[in-house]
Motif scaffolding. Structure first.
Motif, PDB file in Angstrom:
ATOM      1  N   ALA A 114       4.472   5.497  -7.086  1.00 22.83           N
ATOM      2  CA  ALA A 114       3.020   5.261  -7.085  1.00 22.83           C
ATOM      3  C   ALA A 114       2.483   5.226  -5.659  1.00 22.83           C
ATOM      4  O   ALA A 114       2.944   4.427  -4.838  1.00 22.83           O
ATOM      5  CB  ALA A 114       2.699   3.954  -7.794  1.00 22.83           C
ATOM      6  N   ASP A 115       1.502   6.065  -5.374  1.00 19.49           N
ATOM      7  CA  ASP A 115       0.894   6.074  -4.043  1.00 19.49           C
ATOM      8  C   ASP A 115      -0.519   5.506  -4.030  1.00 19.49           C
ATOM      9  O   ASP A 115      -1.151   5.416  -2.985  1.00 19.49           O
ATOM     10  CB  ASP A 115       0.888   7.485  -3.461  1.00 19.49           C
ATOM     11  CG  ASP A 115       0.056   8.470  -4.270  1.00 19.49           C
ATOM     12  OD1 ASP A 115      -0.461   8.094  -5.350  1.00 19.49           O
ATOM     13  OD2 ASP A 115      -0.066   9.632  -3.840  1.00 19.49           O
ATOM     14  N   LYS A 116      -1.018   5.099  -5.220  1.00 16.85           N
ATOM     15  CA  LYS A 116      -2.360   4.513  -5.316  1.00 16.85           C
ATOM     16  C   LYS A 116      -2.338   3.303  -6.238  1.00 16.85           C
ATOM     17  O   LYS A 116      -1.670   3.306  -7.276  1.00 16.85           O
ATOM     18  CB  LYS A 116      -3.368   5.529  -5.881  1.00 16.85           C
ATOM     19  CG  LYS A 116      -3.541   6.790  -5.054  1.00 16.85           C
ATOM     20  CD  LYS A 116      -4.312   6.530  -3.780  1.00 16.85           C
ATOM     21  CE  LYS A 116      -4.568   7.845  -3.024  1.00 16.85           C
ATOM     22  NZ  LYS A 116      -5.204   7.601  -1.712  1.00 16.85           N
ATOM     23  N   MET A 117      -3.077   2.275  -5.859  1.00 15.72           N
ATOM     24  CA  MET A 117      -3.334   1.156  -6.755  1.00 15.72           C
ATOM     25  C   MET A 117      -4.424   1.573  -7.741  1.00 15.72           C
ATOM     26  O   MET A 117      -5.115   2.578  -7.526  1.00 15.72           O
ATOM     27  CB  MET A 117      -3.787  -0.055  -5.947  1.00 15.72           C
ATOM     28  CG  MET A 117      -2.743  -0.584  -4.981  1.00 15.72           C
ATOM     29  SD  MET A 117      -1.280  -1.245  -5.810  1.00 15.72           S
ATOM     30  CE  MET A 117      -1.940  -2.781  -6.483  1.00 15.72           C
ATOM     31  N   PRO A 118      -4.628   0.828  -8.838  1.00 17.53           N
ATOM     32  CA  PRO A 118      -5.714   1.159  -9.764  1.00 17.53           C
ATOM     33  C   PRO A 118      -7.078   1.206  -9.078  1.00 17.53           C
ATOM     34  O   PRO A 118      -7.986   1.917  -9.540  1.00 17.53           O
ATOM     35  CB  PRO A 118      -5.649   0.028 -10.798  1.00 17.53           C
ATOM     36  CG  PRO A 118      -4.215  -0.385 -10.788  1.00 17.53           C
ATOM     37  CD  PRO A 118      -3.776  -0.256  -9.358  1.00 17.53           C
ATOM     38  N   GLY A 169      -7.617   2.558  -6.261  1.00 17.90           N
ATOM     39  CA  GLY A 169      -7.647   3.723  -5.401  1.00 17.90           C
ATOM     40  C   GLY A 169      -7.069   3.487  -4.028  1.00 17.90           C
ATOM     41  O   GLY A 169      -6.905   4.423  -3.234  1.00 17.90           O
ATOM     42  N   GLU A 170      -6.767   2.231  -3.716  1.00 19.70           N
ATOM     43  CA  GLU A 170      -6.178   1.894  -2.423  1.00 19.70           C
ATOM     44  C   GLU A 170      -4.774   2.467  -2.314  1.00 19.70           C
ATOM     45  O   GLU A 170      -3.996   2.433  -3.273  1.00 19.70           O
ATOM     46  CB  GLU A 170      -6.138   0.370  -2.279  1.00 19.70           C
ATOM     47  CG  GLU A 170      -5.655  -0.125  -0.936  1.00 19.70           C
ATOM     48  CD  GLU A 170      -5.717  -1.638  -0.829  1.00 19.70           C
ATOM     49  OE1 GLU A 170      -5.324  -2.173   0.229  1.00 19.70           O
ATOM     50  OE2 GLU A 170      -6.166  -2.288  -1.802  1.00 19.70           O
ATOM     51  N   SER A 171      -4.428   2.988  -1.148  1.00 18.88           N
ATOM     52  CA  SER A 171      -3.103   3.556  -0.929  1.00 18.88           C
ATOM     53  C   SER A 171      -2.030   2.486  -1.046  1.00 18.88           C
ATOM     54  O   SER A 171      -2.219   1.332  -0.661  1.00 18.88           O
ATOM     55  CB  SER A 171      -3.015   4.206   0.452  1.00 18.88           C
ATOM     56  OG  SER A 171      -3.876   5.314   0.541  1.00 18.88           O
ATOM     57  N   THR A 172      -0.884   2.884  -1.587  1.00 16.26           N
ATOM     58  CA  THR A 172       0.236   1.966  -1.715  1.00 16.26           C
ATOM     59  C   THR A 172       1.538   2.748  -1.614  1.00 16.26           C
ATOM     60  O   THR A 172       1.578   3.876  -1.151  1.00 16.26           O
ATOM     61  CB  THR A 172       0.145   1.155  -3.030  1.00 16.26           C
ATOM     62  OG1 THR A 172       1.099   0.102  -3.000  1.00 16.26           O
ATOM     63  CG2 THR A 172       0.389   2.021  -4.253  1.00 16.26           C
ATOM     64  N   GLY A 173       2.626   2.144  -2.043  1.00 17.11           N
ATOM     65  CA  GLY A 173       3.939   2.784  -1.973  1.00 17.11           C
ATOM     66  C   GLY A 173       5.014   1.722  -1.881  1.00 17.11           C
ATOM     67  O   GLY A 173       4.839   0.595  -2.331  1.00 17.11           O
ATOM     68  N   TRP A 174       6.149   2.092  -1.288  1.00 15.88           N
ATOM     69  CA  TRP A 174       7.231   1.126  -1.085  1.00 15.88           C
ATOM     70  C   TRP A 174       7.156   0.573   0.343  1.00 15.88           C
ATOM     71  O   TRP A 174       6.569   1.182   1.225  1.00 15.88           O
ATOM     72  CB  TRP A 174       8.598   1.753  -1.366  1.00 15.88           C
ATOM     73  CG  TRP A 174       8.883   3.032  -0.634  1.00 15.88           C
ATOM     74  CD1 TRP A 174       8.636   4.309  -1.074  1.00 15.88           C
ATOM     75  CD2 TRP A 174       9.472   3.171   0.668  1.00 15.88           C
ATOM     76  NE1 TRP A 174       9.025   5.223  -0.122  1.00 15.88           N
ATOM     77  CE2 TRP A 174       9.545   4.553   0.959  1.00 15.88           C
ATOM     78  CE3 TRP A 174       9.936   2.276   1.619  1.00 15.88           C
ATOM     79  CZ2 TRP A 174      10.071   5.043   2.159  1.00 15.88           C
ATOM     80  CZ3 TRP A 174      10.457   2.762   2.813  1.00 15.88           C
ATOM     81  CH2 TRP A 174      10.527   4.129   3.058  1.00 15.88           C
ATOM     82  N   TRP A 175       7.771  -0.611   0.547  1.00 14.47           N
ATOM     83  CA  TRP A 175       7.644  -1.341   1.809  1.00 14.47           C
ATOM     84  C   TRP A 175       8.854  -1.073   2.699  1.00 14.47           C
ATOM     85  O   TRP A 175       9.993  -1.256   2.295  1.00 14.47           O
ATOM     86  CB  TRP A 175       7.483  -2.826   1.535  1.00 14.47           C
ATOM     87  CG  TRP A 175       6.890  -3.594   2.671  1.00 14.47           C
ATOM     88  CD1 TRP A 175       7.560  -4.362   3.590  1.00 14.47           C
ATOM     89  CD2 TRP A 175       5.508  -3.668   3.028  1.00 14.47           C
ATOM     90  NE1 TRP A 175       6.672  -4.911   4.492  1.00 14.47           N
ATOM     91  CE2 TRP A 175       5.395  -4.496   4.160  1.00 14.47           C
ATOM     92  CE3 TRP A 175       4.344  -3.103   2.492  1.00 14.47           C
ATOM     93  CZ2 TRP A 175       4.179  -4.789   4.762  1.00 14.47           C
ATOM     94  CZ3 TRP A 175       3.128  -3.397   3.093  1.00 14.47           C
ATOM     95  CH2 TRP A 175       3.056  -4.231   4.215  1.00 14.47           C
ATOM     96  N   GLY A 190       7.096  -3.475  -2.264  1.00 13.42           N
ATOM     97  CA  GLY A 190       5.866  -2.747  -2.009  1.00 13.42           C
ATOM     98  C   GLY A 190       5.011  -2.913  -3.259  1.00 13.42           C
ATOM     99  O   GLY A 190       5.532  -3.199  -4.346  1.00 13.42           O
ATOM    100  N   HIS A 191       3.708  -2.756  -3.145  1.00 15.99           N
ATOM    101  CA  HIS A 191       2.864  -2.945  -4.322  1.00 15.99           C
ATOM    102  C   HIS A 191       3.061  -1.856  -5.379  1.00 15.99           C
ATOM    103  O   HIS A 191       2.730  -2.050  -6.549  1.00 15.99           O
ATOM    104  CB  HIS A 191       1.389  -3.007  -3.915  1.00 15.99           C
ATOM    105  CG  HIS A 191       0.974  -4.321  -3.339  1.00 15.99           C
ATOM    106  ND1 HIS A 191       0.902  -4.557  -1.977  1.00 15.99           N
ATOM    107  CD2 HIS A 191       0.630  -5.489  -3.935  1.00 15.99           C
ATOM    108  CE1 HIS A 191       0.520  -5.804  -1.760  1.00 15.99           C
ATOM    109  NE2 HIS A 191       0.341  -6.401  -2.927  1.00 15.99           N
ATOM    110  N   GLY A 192       3.602  -0.715  -4.999  1.00 20.07           N
ATOM    111  CA  GLY A 192       3.769   0.392  -5.929  1.00 20.07           C
ATOM    112  C   GLY A 192       4.479   0.050  -7.219  1.00 20.07           C
ATOM    113  O   GLY A 192       4.058   0.514  -8.298  1.00 20.07           O
ATOM    114  N   PRO A 193       5.574  -0.732  -7.208  1.00 21.47           N
ATOM    115  CA  PRO A 193       6.259  -1.048  -8.464  1.00 21.47           C
ATOM    116  C   PRO A 193       5.382  -1.721  -9.512  1.00 21.47           C
ATOM    117  O   PRO A 193       5.644  -1.617 -10.712  1.00 21.47           O
ATOM    118  CB  PRO A 193       7.386  -1.983  -8.011  1.00 21.47           C
ATOM    119  CG  PRO A 193       7.692  -1.539  -6.620  1.00 21.47           C
ATOM    120  CD  PRO A 193       6.348  -1.189  -6.040  1.00 21.47           C
TER     121      PRO A 193
END
Length: 230
Positions: free
Chosen positions: A13-17, A19-25, A105-108
């Protein structure tokens, strides 16, 4: 003697719901990998396979904290997250591995929390009595895992992960409270240390390892190493 195999799982996942960018930490991958790589044969997977998105905020954080392990990892190991294996190809292979580890990271929270292939794979690792580990938001992968008898994977166990108070300081709008979901799944077993301080919970006779936050990543890597050597 062949080295034990460890499966690292990254988010796709590269986006939060929002639309903010995310991913692994970054540090949550770099530190455990650096600890385990000399002692284990490591496979890197993600739900989609191929490139797994690195959260750019974690790169900035590593620089601001002078994290030399993460800096070296970032500059020398990019092939690891650019060529991940799809989770779908690993179903049925849990018996080949000593441990599975979910990087945070927030992606999971976006994909791994509900990914059916990830859930099935975790169930396989549990049934094979293998090590299941996760750090920070990585435990989101565990919140919806039920066993063959209908019990939750975490039922009656102690578990940790990113806390509500730590989350409040990130400024990220998350789809759910990880702390609350882990506490519900475990039946009140969520444990925590001080915000942003190292905290690792090891249970299920060393087979369930969770870390609270980025500062716990190295200790989680060390706990995995101890568990697969046991």
């Amino acid at each position: 003697m062949a080295q034990p195999k460890v499966l690292f799982v990254l988010t796709s996942a590269d986006k939060m719901p929002t639309g903010e960018s995310t991913g692994w930490w970054l540090s949550e991958f770099a530190h455990p990998y650096t600890i385990l790589a000399p002692h284990a044969n490591i496979t890197i997977a993600s739900p989609k396979g191929g490139p797994a998105p690195l959260d750019s905020n974690s790169v900035a954080h590593a620089k601001s904290t002078n994290d030399s392990v993460s800096a070296t990892f970032l500059s020398t190991q990019s092939s690891l997250w650019e060529t991940t294996v799809p989770l779908s190809t690993l179903t049925g292979h849990a018996g080949e591995y000593a441990a599975i580890f979910f990087v945070g990271g927030h992606g999971p929270m976006v994909d791994l929390a509900n990914d059916p292939e990830s859930i099935a794979l975790i169930r396989e690792f549990y049934s094979a009595d293998k090590v299941i580990a996760a750090v920070c938001h990585g435990p989101a992968a565990l919140i919806n895992v039920t066993l063959d008898d209908g019990r939750h994977l975490l039922e009656g166990l102690k578990v940790t992960g990113f806390t509500d108070s730590e989350e409040a300081n990130t400024g990220v709008k998350v789809p759910f409270s990880l702390q609350q979901r882990l506490d519900q799944a475990s039946g009140g077993g969520f444990v925590r240390g001080e915000d942003w301080k190292e905290m690792v919970e090891v249970g299920r006779h060393g087979k369930l390892i969770t870390g609270q936050n980025p500062g716990s990543a190295a200790a989680v890597g060390g706990a995995i190493l101890e568990a697969i050597k046991a």
